[in-house]
Design a protein around this motif. Structure first.
Motif, mmCIF file in Angstrom:
data_model
loop_
_atom_site.group_PDB
_atom_site.id
_atom_site.type_symbol
_atom_site.label_atom_id
_atom_site.label_comp_id
_atom_site.label_asym_id
_atom_site.label_seq_id
_atom_site.Cartn_x
_atom_site.Cartn_y
_atom_site.Cartn_z
ATOM 1 N N UNK A 253 -21.573 -20.721 -37.440
ATOM 2 C CA UNK A 253 -21.459 -19.567 -38.341
ATOM 3 C C UNK A 253 -21.051 -18.312 -37.576
ATOM 4 N N UNK A 254 -21.632 -18.114 -36.396
ATOM 5 C CA UNK A 254 -21.298 -16.935 -35.594
ATOM 6 C C UNK A 254 -19.853 -16.998 -35.112
ATOM 7 N N UNK A 260 -12.939 -14.894 -37.953
ATOM 8 C CA UNK A 260 -12.444 -14.667 -39.298
ATOM 9 C C UNK A 260 -12.149 -15.944 -40.053
ATOM 10 N N UNK A 261 -12.941 -16.998 -39.795
ATOM 11 C CA UNK A 261 -12.751 -18.302 -40.434
ATOM 12 C C UNK A 261 -13.805 -18.486 -41.515
ATOM 13 N N UNK A 262 -13.408 -19.076 -42.625
ATOM 14 C CA UNK A 262 -14.353 -19.391 -43.695
ATOM 15 C C UNK A 262 -15.286 -20.505 -43.225
ATOM 16 N N UNK A 263 -16.573 -20.213 -43.081
ATOM 17 C CA UNK A 263 -17.541 -21.200 -42.602
ATOM 18 C C UNK A 263 -17.560 -22.439 -43.481
ATOM 19 N N UNK A 264 -17.343 -22.258 -44.789
ATOM 20 C CA UNK A 264 -17.409 -23.393 -45.714
ATOM 21 C C UNK A 264 -16.303 -24.409 -45.459
ATOM 22 N N UNK A 265 -15.251 -23.999 -44.749
ATOM 23 C CA UNK A 265 -14.133 -24.917 -44.484
ATOM 24 C C UNK A 265 -14.350 -25.762 -43.242
#
Length: 329
Positions: A253-254, A260-265
């Motif tokens: 997550x960090x 700048x990446x979507x964690x959900x992806x």
């Protein structure tokens, strides 16, 4: 061995004061996909140790694929399967209406001693949502805890997708949780090296007056704490601690936030499986490189979960057909 109870709500006594949720549904990617809860440590499986640790709770809910176990339990699965520990907790909560609930990972060689430490904590007061152990560095070990059931329900309700792929920290960080030092008992089994250490500790003789981390009398027939000291020359140094699963989630997550990446992806389990397959089929140094290449390919394709899955499938298939002797110079 008693037969496990059926995994439907009618089989569970929903009125118990304290229930237990044992999380046993992970992929065990760093253990080559082995059924981690069934690994033997000191003549008992890790799952048997976890269930024994919460003996007296009603119901004892095991979230994972049904497996042999000593004790009477209720089986259920998270939605989707391998959806992560938060999804597992949500599935367990659906099987009980107890006031409080133990949450315990099924990969703890010292599960009984760890839960005994939690049981010695005074009853939860009005402003407390739970109590959990901390490791030797002070990090919260959320999956060794006792929590108010209604507090967990409210926390799960705030997360999208029923907590799928959510980190334990995202679930519990907003709750009022008391931290209790684990006295060296919070070590889990995430790798083959962890398993070897746990087995060595379980087989090692104990002696009164032995030098342990908490100074306790260890000649009591129980496993010694899994955190050991190793002698190098005349110095006593701590054995290195492996990154726990929840810390891996926090790190991901960090890193996503920083990039700048979507964690959900980001599919952690998928990428760990890729690294395992490449390490075994090609070579260990090829594993991180392959994960990087999969990320590049997925990004160029659009960056969705489907793009990641397609890139991983391509490299996994290549690794499965790879013969190192065909590529030696």
């Amino acid at each position: 061995m008693t037969a496990a109870r059926a995994a439907d709500a009618s089989a569970a006594d929903m009125s118990g004061a304290t229930a237990a949720i044992v999380l046993a549904g992970g992929r065990a990617s760093r253990l080559d996909g082995a059924a981690k809860p069934l690994l033997d440590v000191g003549g008992r499986t890790l799952l048997d140790r976890a269930v024994a640790a919460v003996a007296g709770c009603d119901p004892i809910i095991v979230v994972g694929p049904p497996a042999p176990v000593q004790g009477e339990v209720v089986w259920t699965r998270e939605t989707p399967e391998f959806g992560g520990p938060v999804a597992g907790i949500a599935a367990g909560l659906a099987r009980t209406e107890s006031a409080d609930v133990f949450v315990l990972a099924a990969d703890l060689p010292n599960a009984e001693e760890a839960v005994a430490l939690l049981r010695r904590h005074p009853p939860l007061a009005g402003g407390e949502d739970g109590v959990c152990l901390t490791d030797d560095s002070g990090r919260m070990q959320w999956l060794i805890g006792l929590y108010r059931t209604d507090a967990l329900r409210r926390a799960v309700a705030t997360l999208p997708d029923g907590g799928r792929d959510a980190s334990i920290r995202s679930l519990l960080a907003g709750l009022a949780i008391i931290a209790v030092p684990a006295e060296g008992l919070a070590t889990d089994v995430d790798t083959w090296d962890d398993l070897e250490r746990a087995r060595a500790v379980a087989q090692a003789p104990t002696h009164k007056g032995a030098d342990t981390d908490n100074g306790a009398d260890t000649d009591n027939g129980t496993d010694a704490p899994a955190r050991q000291r190793t002698r190098r020359g005349d110095d006593m140094t701590d054995q290195p601690q492996h990154l726990p699963v929840e810390a891996l989630d926090d790190w991901t997550s960090a890193a996503c936030a920083a990039l700048g990446i979507d964690r959900a992806s980001v599919e952690i389990g998928l990428l760990l499986d890729l690294a395992r397959d490449v390490a075994h089929g090609v070579a260990r140094p090829a594993a991180p490189l392959s994960a990087y290449l999969a990320g590049l390919a997925a990004g160029r394709a659009g960056g969705s979960r489907e793009d990641t899955a397609a890139a991983v499938a391509t490299i996994t298939a290549l690794a499965a057909s790879w013969r190192a002797d065909d590529h030696d110079s």
